[in-house]
Design an enzyme around this catalytic site. Structure first.
Site, PDB file in Angstrom:
ATOM      1  N   SER A  37       1.685  80.616  67.862  1.00 21.12           N
ATOM      2  CA  SER A  37       1.011  79.331  68.061  1.00 21.12           C
ATOM      3  C   SER A  37       0.911  78.488  66.789  1.00 21.12           C
ATOM      4  CB  SER A  37      -0.384  79.532  68.652  1.00 21.12           C
ATOM      5  OG  SER A  37      -1.252  80.098  67.702  1.00 21.12           O
ATOM      6  N   LYS A  80      -6.089  78.329  64.165  1.00 26.27           N
ATOM      7  CA  LYS A  80      -5.671  76.969  64.538  1.00 26.27           C
ATOM      8  C   LYS A  80      -5.989  75.997  63.413  1.00 26.27           C
ATOM      9  CE  LYS A  80      -4.846  78.559  68.674  1.00 26.27           C
ATOM     10  NZ  LYS A  80      -3.501  78.945  69.015  1.00 26.27           N
TER      11      LYS A  80
END
Length: 166
Positions: A37, A80
């Site tokens: 990701s 993230k």
């Protein structure tokens, strides 16, 4: 003096090393990247140092746009990038995501719609986080903003992100 095992210098060095390890354990952690990701910025299998977000370190940590954070959300640890801070206005338009007038990311391809325009303000004590690999990231686009209280820490080194047109 004969028979002395440790000198004062040895004892001082040992105390310094133990104190350094204690401080490092309170303020620093190591995490392993698992998944794609955050690719290409972070690759699966990478180990990274992070500043821990705990009661002692919290006054020293300042979260900024672009910082890479570790959050504990829905029984998962997520790595993230911060794309929105509390009070920021996030706009999803077509396939693009903006923070104010700055392009910060893209919607997943199955959400692309030229007629789409949705705008919201990041709530108090929250962050809007995105993975760098927009087509393979579960992030705020799916589950909304995360509470700052769910943050475990932020990576030690800020890694730049250049958002490119897709």
């Amino acid at each position: 003096m004969k028979g002395k095992i440790f000198t004062e210098k040895d004892i001082n060095l040992a105390i310094f090393i133990l104190a350094s390890l204690l401080v490092a354990n309170i303020f620093l952690g190591v995490c392993k990247v698992d998944g794609s990701s955050m690719s290409p910025t972070l690759e699966s299998g990478n180990y990274k140092f992070y500043f821990k977000d705990n009661k002692l370190s919290r006054p020293l940590i300042r979260y900024k746009l672009g910082d890479i954070v570790i959050a504990y959300e829905g029984n998962l640890f997520l790595i993230k990038r911060i794309a929105g801070l509390e009070g920021d206005v996030i706009t999803e338009k077509g396939k693009k995501i903006y923070n104010g007038d700055k392009l910060v990311g893209f919607l997943p391809p199955d959400y692309w719609n030229e007629n789409l325009e949705r705008q919201f303000t990041v709530p108090k004590d929250s962050l809007y986080i995105l993975g760098d690999n927009y087509s393979d990231s579960t992030d705020s686009r799916y589950f909304g903003c995360v509470q700052k209280s769910s943050l475990v820490g932020k990576l030690v080194k800020k890694l730049p992100l250049e958002v490119k047109e897709i």
